[in-house]
Design a protein around this motif. Structure first.
Motif, PDB file in Angstrom:
ATOM      1  N   ALA A  14       0.497  -1.261   0.007  1.00 37.37           N
ATOM      2  CA  ALA A  14       0.163  -0.745   0.323  1.00 37.37           C
ATOM      3  C   ALA A  14       0.900   1.649  -0.152  1.00 37.37           C
ATOM      4  CB  ALA A  14      -0.731   0.120   1.217  1.00 37.37           C
ATOM      5  N   GLY A  15       0.951   2.219  -0.423  1.00 33.76           N
ATOM      6  CA  GLY A  15       0.927   3.318  -0.635  1.00 33.76           C
ATOM      7  C   GLY A  15       0.402   5.159  -0.755  1.00 33.76           C
ATOM      8  N   VAL A  16       0.702   5.934  -0.666  1.00 30.78           N
ATOM      9  CA  VAL A  16       0.310   7.200  -1.456  1.00 30.78           C
ATOM     10  C   VAL A  16       1.508   7.888  -1.636  1.00 30.78           C
ATOM     11  CG1 VAL A  16      -0.008   8.088   0.545  1.00 30.78           C
ATOM     12  CG2 VAL A  16      -0.899   9.063  -0.573  1.00 30.78           C
ATOM     13  N   LYS A  17       1.278   9.461  -3.235  1.00 31.72           N
ATOM     14  CA  LYS A  17       2.472   9.660  -3.083  1.00 31.72           C
ATOM     15  C   LYS A  17       1.266  11.216  -3.878  1.00 31.72           C
ATOM     16  CE  LYS A  17       3.276   7.743  -8.048  1.00 31.72           C
ATOM     17  NZ  LYS A  17       4.270   7.562  -8.760  1.00 31.72           N
ATOM     18  N   SER A  18       2.179  12.379  -3.674  1.00 35.13           N
ATOM     19  CA  SER A  18       1.376  13.376  -4.455  1.00 35.13           C
ATOM     20  C   SER A  18       2.585  14.012  -4.443  1.00 35.13           C
ATOM     21  CB  SER A  18       0.492  14.324  -3.009  1.00 35.13           C
ATOM     22  OG  SER A  18       0.317  15.670  -3.571  1.00 35.13           O
ATOM     23  N   SER A  19       2.508  15.853  -6.132  1.00 39.33           N
ATOM     24  CA  SER A  19       3.385  15.967  -5.868  1.00 39.33           C
ATOM     25  C   SER A  19       2.408  17.220  -6.649  1.00 39.33           C
ATOM     26  CB  SER A  19       3.998  15.811  -7.355  1.00 39.33           C
ATOM     27  OG  SER A  19       4.598  16.582  -8.018  1.00 39.33           O
ATOM     28  N   GLY A  20       3.319  18.895  -6.153  1.00 40.85           N
ATOM     29  CA  GLY A  20       2.772  19.704  -5.642  1.00 40.85           C
ATOM     30  C   GLY A  20       3.360  20.868  -6.632  1.00 40.85           C
ATOM     31  N   ASP A  21       3.383  21.526  -7.027  1.00 36.12           N
ATOM     32  CA  ASP A  21       4.431  22.826  -7.121  1.00 36.12           C
ATOM     33  C   ASP A  21       5.876  23.067  -6.993  1.00 36.12           C
ATOM     34  OD1 ASP A  21       2.190  24.374  -9.247  1.00 36.12           O
ATOM     35  OD2 ASP A  21       2.048  25.446  -7.847  1.00 36.12           O
ATOM     36  N   ARG A  22       6.079  23.152  -5.623  1.00 35.70           N
ATOM     37  CA  ARG A  22       7.485  23.110  -4.812  1.00 35.70           C
ATOM     38  C   ARG A  22       7.817  21.274  -4.027  1.00 35.70           C
ATOM     39  NH1 ARG A  22       8.524  29.372  -2.757  1.00 35.70           N
ATOM     40  NH2 ARG A  22       8.533  29.966  -4.994  1.00 35.70           N
ATOM     41  N   PHE A  23       6.561  21.300  -3.846  1.00 35.11           N
ATOM     42  CA  PHE A  23       6.511  19.601  -2.890  1.00 35.11           C
ATOM     43  C   PHE A  23       6.146  18.676  -3.166  1.00 35.11           C
ATOM     44  CE2 PHE A  23       6.875  23.307   0.509  1.00 35.11           C
ATOM     45  CZ  PHE A  23       7.852  22.927   1.760  1.00 35.11           C
ATOM     46  N   LYS A  24       6.990  17.939  -2.918  1.00 34.47           N
ATOM     47  CA  LYS A  24       6.213  15.755  -3.257  1.00 34.47           C
ATOM     48  C   LYS A  24       6.628  15.157  -2.137  1.00 34.47           C
ATOM     49  CE  LYS A  24      10.572  14.686  -6.365  1.00 34.47           C
ATOM     50  NZ  LYS A  24      10.887  14.806  -6.983  1.00 34.47           N
ATOM     51  N   TYR A  25       5.709  14.591  -2.034  1.00 39.50           N
ATOM     52  CA  TYR A  25       5.828  13.190  -1.005  1.00 39.50           C
ATOM     53  C   TYR A  25       5.611  11.894  -0.971  1.00 39.50           C
ATOM     54  CZ  TYR A  25       1.575  13.551   0.303  1.00 39.50           C
ATOM     55  OH  TYR A  25      -0.046  13.452   0.279  1.00 39.50           O
ATOM     56  N   LEU A  26       6.256  11.076  -0.588  1.00 39.46           N
ATOM     57  CA  LEU A  26       5.529   9.369  -1.316  1.00 39.46           C
ATOM     58  C   LEU A  26       5.833   8.496   0.544  1.00 39.46           C
ATOM     59  CD1 LEU A  26       7.931   7.255  -1.492  1.00 39.46           C
ATOM     60  CD2 LEU A  26       8.298   8.174  -3.939  1.00 39.46           C
ATOM     61  N   ILE A  27       4.803   7.523   0.380  1.00 40.00           N
ATOM     62  CA  ILE A  27       4.772   6.154   1.770  1.00 40.00           C
ATOM     63  C   ILE A  27       4.419   5.209   1.112  1.00 40.00           C
ATOM     64  CG2 ILE A  27       3.025   7.237   2.459  1.00 40.00           C
ATOM     65  CD1 ILE A  27       4.309   6.688   5.207  1.00 40.00           C
ATOM     66  N   ARG A  28       5.298   4.324   1.262  1.00 37.90           N
ATOM     67  CA  ARG A  28       4.844   3.222   0.795  1.00 37.90           C
ATOM     68  C   ARG A  28       5.488   1.856   1.799  1.00 37.90           C
ATOM     69  NH1 ARG A  28       3.223   0.742  -3.417  1.00 37.90           N
ATOM     70  NH2 ARG A  28       2.530   2.654  -4.829  1.00 37.90           N
ATOM     71  N   GLY A  29       4.351   1.167   1.853  1.00 42.14           N
ATOM     72  CA  GLY A  29       4.485  -0.258   2.494  1.00 42.14           C
ATOM     73  C   GLY A  29       4.427  -1.772   2.171  1.00 42.14           C
ATOM     74  N   ASN A  30       5.007  -2.181   2.865  1.00 42.21           N
ATOM     75  CA  ASN A  30       4.790  -3.619   2.035  1.00 42.21           C
ATOM     76  C   ASN A  30       4.886  -4.829   2.938  1.00 42.21           C
ATOM     77  OD1 ASN A  30       4.567  -5.159  -0.872  1.00 42.21           O
ATOM     78  ND2 ASN A  30       6.917  -6.764   0.513  1.00 42.21           N
ATOM     79  N   TYR A  31       3.958  -6.012   3.009  1.00 39.99           N
ATOM     80  CA  TYR A  31       4.534  -6.928   4.021  1.00 39.99           C
ATOM     81  C   TYR A  31       4.452  -8.535   3.357  1.00 39.99           C
ATOM     82  CZ  TYR A  31       3.224 -10.229   8.117  1.00 39.99           C
ATOM     83  OH  TYR A  31       3.980 -11.475   8.495  1.00 39.99           O
ATOM     84  N   ALA A  32       5.204  -9.398   3.543  1.00 38.84           N
ATOM     85  CA  ALA A  32       4.958 -10.776   2.740  1.00 38.84           C
ATOM     86  C   ALA A  32       4.999 -11.491   4.051  1.00 38.84           C
ATOM     87  CB  ALA A  32       6.015 -10.646   1.689  1.00 38.84           C
TER      88      ALA A  32
END
Length: 241
Positions: free
Chosen positions: A17-35
């Protein structure tokens, strides 16, 4: 975003699962994985005993950019438990690790920067890695318990917490590296870059078994490269110490 996968060969499941976003100056992402997986099944319907493994992974990052600066900070955490097969033994679909097995933990941090000046720019990259590798062995555990019982009979002072287990092998590896480059103002047809690169690394052991001896490594280097641009040709000269 959410993904789920199933592996019939190991009866394993994987969640991402993950989420990301990008704007004019800032961008971020976070993602996790379990197996999590049980023992691997061979072609003759037998499972390779203690080939089971599990893994948790987490990634995060944030970036910023404007006309004078661009930066990117990222962090990655990974923790995995891996069984060490020795023979085709008890057939099981359990996902619980059996001895011997390894636990590996990684922390990775990186910081990438670029500063823009009027006619030049400066690149600064810094990275850090911490690796913790531990191995648990059944015979080591029994020997350790016998040793602790003898020690308690002699000293009658030290109290060993019930159920506590110490790894036979434990190694900490820390690495810090850096890369700094200055793109000088262009002078005529010449385009020049100068910089410094280096690494500092330490390796420490805390268990009875030694995989890599304790050590410290320091590395530093200086570089310079220049391009001479013509309409149809390009000449390059490099120097590194």
């Amino acid at each position: 975003m959410l993904n789920v996968a199933y592996h019939s060969n190991t009866l394993g499941t994987e969640y991402n699962a993950g989420v990301k976003s990008s704007g004019d100056r800032f961008k971020y992402l976070i993602r996790g994985n379990y197996a999590a997986h049980s023992d691997y099944e061979t072609g003759n319907d037998l499972r390779v005993t203690n080939s089971r493994f599990n893994e948790f992974d987490l990634k995060g990052g944030i970036g910023y950019q404007d006309s004078k600066y661009r930066g990117d900070l990222r962090y990655n955490y990974n923790n995995s438990g891996v069984g060490i097969p020795e023979e085709i033994g008890e057939q099981s679909t359990s996902r619980e690790l059996l001895e011997p097995y390894q636990e590996v933990e990684n922390h990775i941090l990186s910081f990438d920067n670029r500063l823009f000046f009027r006619n030049s720019s400066l690149d600064i990259k810094v990275g850090y890695l911490f690796n913790n590798r531990r191995e648990f062995e059944d015979h080591h555990h029994h020997e350790e318990e016998e040793h602790e019982e003898e020690h308690e009979e002699e000293e009658h002072e030290e109290v060993i917490p019930e159920g506590e287990e110490h790894p036979a092998l434990e190694m900490h590896l820390e690495t810090l590296n850096y890369d700094i480059k200055y793109n000088t103002p262009q002078w005529g047809n010449f385009e020049t870059i100068i910089g410094v690169q280096g690494m500092f690394q330490t390796n420490s052991n805390f268990g009875e078994e030694i995989l890599i001896p304790d050590a410290q490594v320091r590395d530093i280097g200086f570089l310079a490269t220049t391009h001479y641009h013509l309409d149809k040709f390009d000449f390059q000269a490099k120097s590194k110490v």
